[in-house]
Write an enzyme that holds these catalytic residues in place. Structure first.
Site, PDB file in Angstrom:
ATOM      1  N   TYR A  66      25.919 -25.282  16.936  1.00 25.81           N
ATOM      2  CA  TYR A  66      27.153 -24.609  17.350  1.00 25.81           C
ATOM      3  C   TYR A  66      26.939 -23.745  18.592  1.00 25.81           C
ATOM      4  CZ  TYR A  66      29.744 -26.525  13.515  1.00 25.81           C
ATOM      5  OH  TYR A  66      30.372 -27.428  12.675  1.00 25.81           O
ATOM      6  N   ARG A  69      27.277 -26.025  21.416  1.00 28.88           N
ATOM      7  CA  ARG A  69      28.676 -26.375  21.684  1.00 28.88           C
ATOM      8  C   ARG A  69      29.433 -25.184  22.266  1.00 28.88           C
ATOM      9  NH1 ARG A  69      30.641 -28.933  16.262  1.00 28.88           N
ATOM     10  NH2 ARG A  69      32.571 -29.254  17.416  1.00 28.88           N
ATOM     11  N   HIS A 118      40.891 -27.943  11.811  1.00 27.98           N
ATOM     12  CA  HIS A 118      39.470 -27.803  11.490  1.00 27.98           C
ATOM     13  C   HIS A 118      38.879 -26.489  11.977  1.00 27.98           C
ATOM     14  CE1 HIS A 118      39.248 -32.482  11.322  1.00 27.98           C
ATOM     15  NE2 HIS A 118      39.819 -31.966  10.250  1.00 27.98           N
ATOM     16  N   CYS A 129      31.340 -11.262   2.836  1.00 26.92           N
ATOM     17  CA  CYS A 129      32.503 -10.346   2.768  1.00 26.92           C
ATOM     18  C   CYS A 129      33.651 -10.828   3.649  1.00 26.92           C
ATOM     19  CB  CYS A 129      32.071  -8.944   3.193  1.00 26.92           C
ATOM     20  SG  CYS A 129      31.638  -8.828   4.937  1.00 26.92           S
ATOM     21  N   CYS A 150      27.601  -6.088   5.692  1.00 29.47           N
ATOM     22  CA  CYS A 150      26.922  -6.311   4.397  1.00 29.47           C
ATOM     23  C   CYS A 150      25.630  -7.105   4.529  1.00 29.47           C
ATOM     24  CB  CYS A 150      27.872  -7.029   3.424  1.00 29.47           C
ATOM     25  SG  CYS A 150      28.013  -8.787   3.775  1.00 29.47           S
ATOM     26  N   GLY A 187      43.306 -39.613  21.317  1.00 29.91           N
ATOM     27  CA  GLY A 187      41.876 -39.325  21.415  1.00 29.91           C
ATOM     28  C   GLY A 187      41.203 -39.035  20.097  1.00 29.91           C
ATOM     29  N   SER A 189      39.326 -40.984  16.573  1.00 26.88           N
ATOM     30  CA  SER A 189      38.867 -42.227  15.926  1.00 26.88           C
ATOM     31  C   SER A 189      39.560 -42.398  14.586  1.00 26.88           C
ATOM     32  CB  SER A 189      37.352 -42.165  15.713  1.00 26.88           C
ATOM     33  OG  SER A 189      37.037 -41.025  14.904  1.00 26.88           O
ATOM     34  N   ALA A 231      43.371 -40.552  27.995  1.00 24.08           N
ATOM     35  CA  ALA A 231      44.477 -39.649  27.631  1.00 24.08           C
ATOM     36  C   ALA A 231      44.885 -38.791  28.828  1.00 24.08           C
ATOM     37  CB  ALA A 231      44.047 -38.764  26.459  1.00 24.08           C
TER      38      ALA A 231
HETATM   39  C1  BV8 Z   1      38.391 -32.279   2.627  1.00 20.73           C
HETATM   40  C2  BV8 Z   1      33.828 -29.662  11.674  1.00 20.73           C
HETATM   41  C3  BV8 Z   1      38.094 -32.419   0.344  1.00 20.73           C
HETATM   42  C4  BV8 Z   1      34.100 -28.764  12.775  1.00 20.73           C
HETATM   43  C5  BV8 Z   1      34.841 -31.743  11.085  1.00 20.73           C
HETATM   44  C6  BV8 Z   1      40.357 -38.399   1.817  1.00 20.73           C
HETATM   45  C7  BV8 Z   1      41.008 -37.189   1.624  1.00 20.73           C
HETATM   46  C8  BV8 Z   1      40.333 -35.981   1.787  1.00 20.73           C
HETATM   47  C9  BV8 Z   1      38.984 -35.967   2.175  1.00 20.73           C
HETATM   48  C10 BV8 Z   1      38.339 -37.164   2.376  1.00 20.73           C
HETATM   49  C11 BV8 Z   1      39.003 -38.373   2.205  1.00 20.73           C
HETATM   50  N1  BV8 Z   1      38.134 -39.369   2.473  1.00 20.73           N
HETATM   51  C12 BV8 Z   1      36.935 -38.844   2.820  1.00 20.73           C
HETATM   52  C13 BV8 Z   1      37.024 -37.501   2.748  1.00 20.73           C
HETATM   53  C14 BV8 Z   1      35.922 -36.590   3.016  1.00 20.73           C
HETATM   54  C15 BV8 Z   1      35.874 -36.157   4.479  1.00 20.73           C
HETATM   55  C16 BV8 Z   1      36.072 -37.292   5.435  1.00 20.73           C
HETATM   56  O1  BV8 Z   1      37.154 -37.498   5.958  1.00 20.73           O
HETATM   57  N2  BV8 Z   1      34.996 -38.025   5.698  1.00 20.73           N
HETATM   58  C17 BV8 Z   1      35.082 -39.129   6.633  1.00 20.73           C
HETATM   59  C18 BV8 Z   1      33.988 -39.008   7.689  1.00 20.73           C
HETATM   60  C19 BV8 Z   1      34.987 -40.407   5.832  1.00 20.73           C
HETATM   61  N3  BV8 Z   1      36.879 -35.134   4.707  1.00 20.73           N
HETATM   62  C20 BV8 Z   1      36.541 -33.860   4.459  1.00 20.73           C
HETATM   63  O2  BV8 Z   1      35.471 -33.517   3.972  1.00 20.73           O
HETATM   64  C21 BV8 Z   1      37.587 -32.823   4.806  1.00 20.73           C
HETATM   65  N4  BV8 Z   1      37.678 -31.949   3.689  1.00 20.73           N
HETATM   66  O3  BV8 Z   1      39.322 -32.990   2.632  1.00 20.73           O
HETATM   67  O4  BV8 Z   1      37.881 -31.696   1.526  1.00 20.73           O
HETATM   68  C22 BV8 Z   1      38.359 -31.423  -0.665  1.00 20.73           C
HETATM   69  C23 BV8 Z   1      39.565 -31.490  -1.348  1.00 20.73           C
HETATM   70  C24 BV8 Z   1      39.790 -30.598  -2.344  1.00 20.73           C
HETATM   71  C25 BV8 Z   1      38.843 -29.608  -2.628  1.00 20.73           C
HETATM   72  C26 BV8 Z   1      37.641 -29.531  -1.911  1.00 20.73           C
HETATM   73  C27 BV8 Z   1      37.393 -30.433  -0.916  1.00 20.73           C
HETATM   74  C28 BV8 Z   1      37.126 -31.938   5.964  1.00 20.73           C
HETATM   75  C29 BV8 Z   1      37.213 -32.697   7.237  1.00 20.73           C
HETATM   76  C30 BV8 Z   1      36.817 -31.779   8.399  1.00 20.73           C
HETATM   77  C31 BV8 Z   1      35.399 -32.080   8.751  1.00 20.73           C
HETATM   78  N5  BV8 Z   1      34.997 -31.272   9.885  1.00 20.73           N
HETATM   79  N6  BV8 Z   1      34.310 -30.997  12.009  1.00 20.73           N
HETATM   80  C32 BV8 Z   1      33.287 -29.201  13.932  1.00 20.73           C
HETATM   81  O5  BV8 Z   1      32.075 -28.938  13.948  1.00 20.73           O
HETATM   82  O6  BV8 Z   1      33.890 -29.807  14.827  1.00 20.73           O
HETATM   83  S1  BV8 Z   1      35.347 -33.320  11.462  1.00 20.73           S
HETATM   84  C33 BV8 Z   1      34.930 -33.765  13.036  1.00 20.73           C
HETATM   85  O7  BV8 Z   1      35.500 -35.068  13.197  1.00 20.73           O
HETATM   86  C34 BV8 Z   1      35.582 -32.921  14.132  1.00 20.73           C
HETATM   87  O8  BV8 Z   1      36.335 -31.842  13.649  1.00 20.73           O
HETATM   88  C35 BV8 Z   1      36.505 -33.907  14.829  1.00 20.73           C
HETATM   89  O9  BV8 Z   1      37.631 -33.293  15.276  1.00 20.73           O
HETATM   90  C36 BV8 Z   1      36.786 -34.839  13.715  1.00 20.73           C
HETATM   91  C37 BV8 Z   1      37.422 -36.134  14.059  1.00 20.73           C
HETATM   92  O10 BV8 Z   1      36.673 -36.737  15.112  1.00 20.73           O
HETATM   93  P1  BV8 Z   1      37.498 -37.156  16.426  1.00 20.73           P
HETATM   94  O11 BV8 Z   1      38.183 -35.947  16.945  1.00 20.73           O
HETATM   95  O12 BV8 Z   1      38.337 -38.331  16.131  1.00 20.73           O
HETATM   96  O13 BV8 Z   1      36.325 -37.499  17.431  1.00 20.73           O
HETATM   97  P2  BV8 Z   1      35.520 -38.882  17.522  1.00 20.73           P
HETATM   98  O14 BV8 Z   1      34.346 -38.640  18.410  1.00 20.73           O
HETATM   99  O15 BV8 Z   1      35.328 -39.440  16.148  1.00 20.73           O
HETATM  100  O16 BV8 Z   1      36.532 -39.887  18.276  1.00 20.73           O
HETATM  101  C38 BV8 Z   1      36.917 -39.643  19.607  1.00 20.73           C
HETATM  102  C39 BV8 Z   1      37.950 -40.693  19.951  1.00 20.73           C
HETATM  103  O17 BV8 Z   1      38.430 -40.437  21.271  1.00 20.73           O
HETATM  104  C40 BV8 Z   1      37.390 -42.104  19.952  1.00 20.73           C
HETATM  105  O18 BV8 Z   1      38.301 -42.963  19.286  1.00 20.73           O
HETATM  106  C41 BV8 Z   1      37.311 -42.458  21.454  1.00 20.73           C
HETATM  107  O19 BV8 Z   1      37.578 -43.832  21.688  1.00 20.73           O
HETATM  108  C42 BV8 Z   1      38.439 -41.633  22.010  1.00 20.73           C
HETATM  109  N7  BV8 Z   1      38.276 -41.219  23.414  1.00 20.73           N
HETATM  110  C43 BV8 Z   1      37.137 -40.816  24.031  1.00 20.73           C
HETATM  111  N8  BV8 Z   1      37.437 -40.460  25.307  1.00 20.73           N
HETATM  112  C44 BV8 Z   1      38.785 -40.642  25.464  1.00 20.73           C
HETATM  113  C45 BV8 Z   1      39.317 -41.127  24.263  1.00 20.73           C
HETATM  114  N9  BV8 Z   1      40.622 -41.411  24.104  1.00 20.73           N
HETATM  115  C46 BV8 Z   1      41.426 -41.219  25.166  1.00 20.73           C
HETATM  116  N10 BV8 Z   1      40.984 -40.746  26.360  1.00 20.73           N
HETATM  117  C47 BV8 Z   1      39.674 -40.451  26.538  1.00 20.73           C
HETATM  118  N11 BV8 Z   1      39.259 -39.986  27.733  1.00 20.73           N
HETATM  119 ZN    ZN Z   2      29.563  -9.326   5.293  1.00 27.26          ZN
END
Ligand code: BV8
Ligand code: ZN
Length: 250
Positions: A66, A69, A118, A129, A150, A187, A189, A231
């Site tokens: 982080y 980033r 997110h 805390c 804390c 933008g 996936s 985009a």
């Molecule tokens: C939750 C942290 C459950 C911050 C991130 C169904 C329902 C609920 C949950 C799940 C489910 N199925 C699976 C799950 C679990 C999980 C999940 O989704 N896993 C996936 C991988 C299978 N979900 C979770 O755990 C979520 N929590 O639902 O909890 C729960 C329920 C009840 C009680 C307790 C728990 C939490 C999800 C959040 C995870 N945190 N990040 C950080 O450090 O950033 S996710 C991470 O991926 C980032 O936040 C990011 O934003 C996110 C998505 O990625 P993208 O933004 O799409 O980026 P990526 O690189 O993948 O793609 C870029 C795209 O841009 C590409 O397509 C590319 O072609 C395109 N591109 C590139 N350049 C350009 C462009 N397009 C246009 N122009 C350009 N120039």
């Molecule tokens: Zn504290």
């Protein structure tokens, strides 16, 4: 850019637009995406870094990622994608911007009420805390920041895998997806849920769903259209089209 007649017609009548953005919208600012060839995840695995247990087991490693980033964010600016969405907000009666990005670039570009599904890498808080702090000097010595009140571990205010999204934020995003005429998905996936369920909800409720991406994604078969390209070029063209149809209609 020659948009389809159907998309032009939807833009002409659009009263309510909902936009979901992902890392691809910040890519043209120089912010690495997660899953692309140069993606952040290539060097790191989500299970190693973006989850609470990984943080408890190895807070130094997670904070190293982080801190890197946050450093990247110091040297980048919003790009034409972010700026186009600021303009779009002014062109329709109801506009909702939902982002998966934690990079704060939409807010820095001037977008109002951004729904941050997110969290935001600019904020950090104590896991014991829950006091928010921006005192992260420890990072400079590659140490883990500790809470001044804390002594607890300080973490980034982002949603990790397995953590629930901020309920109120997600409810607002889901409501906007249900009510909009036009849903733009730019933008992303579309592999992370429940964020990726929003365009599906919009489609079920009758919105016209358009994906903007450099390549096809898991979502492409479920949208009305996928516009392939950067985009940063496509979003300004959509705003230009919106402006001209609104001028012609007035
Ligand atoms: C939750 C942290 C459950 C911050 C991130 C169904 C329902 C609920 C949950 C799940 C489910 N199925 C699976 C799950 C679990 C999980 C999940 O989704 N896993 C996936 C991988 C299978 N979900 C979770 O755990 C979520 N929590 O639902 O909890 C729960 C329920 C009840 C009680 C307790 C728990 C939490 C999800 C959040 C995870 N945190 N990040 C950080 O450090 O950033 S996710 C991470 O991926 C980032 O936040 C990011 O934003 C996110 C998505 O990625 P993208 O933004 O799409 O980026 P990526 O690189 O993948 O793609 C870029 C795209 O841009 C590409 O397509 C590319 O072609 C395109 N591109 C590139 N350049 C350009 C462009 N397009 C246009 N122009 C350009 N120039
Ligand atoms: Zn504290």
């Amino acid at each position: 850019m020659n948009f389809s007649d159907k998309f032009r017609a939807v833009l002409r009548n659009a009263e309510s637009i909902c936009v979901l953005t992902g890392a691809g919208v910040s890519a043209e600012s120089g912010v690495p995406t997660f899953r692309g060839a140069e993606g952040l995840w290539q060097k790191f695995k989500p299970e190693e870094l973006a989850n609470f247990d990984a943080f408890i087991n190895n807070p130094e490693l997670v904070w190293e990622w982080y801190a890197y980033r946050k450093q990247v964010m110091k040297n980048v600016q919003p790009n034409p994608s972010h700026l186009a969405l600021v303009d779009m907000e002014r062109l329709v009666r109801t506009f909702t911007l939902v982002t998966q990005n934690v990079d704060n670039l939409h807010t820095r570009a001037g977008s109002k009420n951004v729904l941050e599904l997110h969290g935001n890498i600019e904020r950090s808080y104590c896991i014991d805390c829950h006091t928010y702090t921006d005192d992260l000097e420890a990072l400079a010595e590659r140490k883990v920041p500790r809470c001044k009140s804390c002594g607890g571990l300080v973490r980034p205010d982002v949603v990790w895998f397995g953590e629930v999204l901020p309920a109120e934020v997600f409810q607002k995003a889901a409501k906007a997806s249900e009510k909009c005429d036009l849903f733009l998905c730019a933008g992303t996936s579309a592999v992370v849920y429940p964020a990726a369920s929003l365009p599906l909800t919009a489609r079920e409720r009758g919105a016209y769903v358009v994906e903007i991406n450099r390549e096809y994604t898991d979502l492409s078969l479920r949208t009305h259209e996928t516009i392939l390209g950067n985009a940063g070029e496509i979003l300004p063209e959509i705003v230009h089209e919106l402006q001209s149809v609104k001028e012609r209609a007035s």
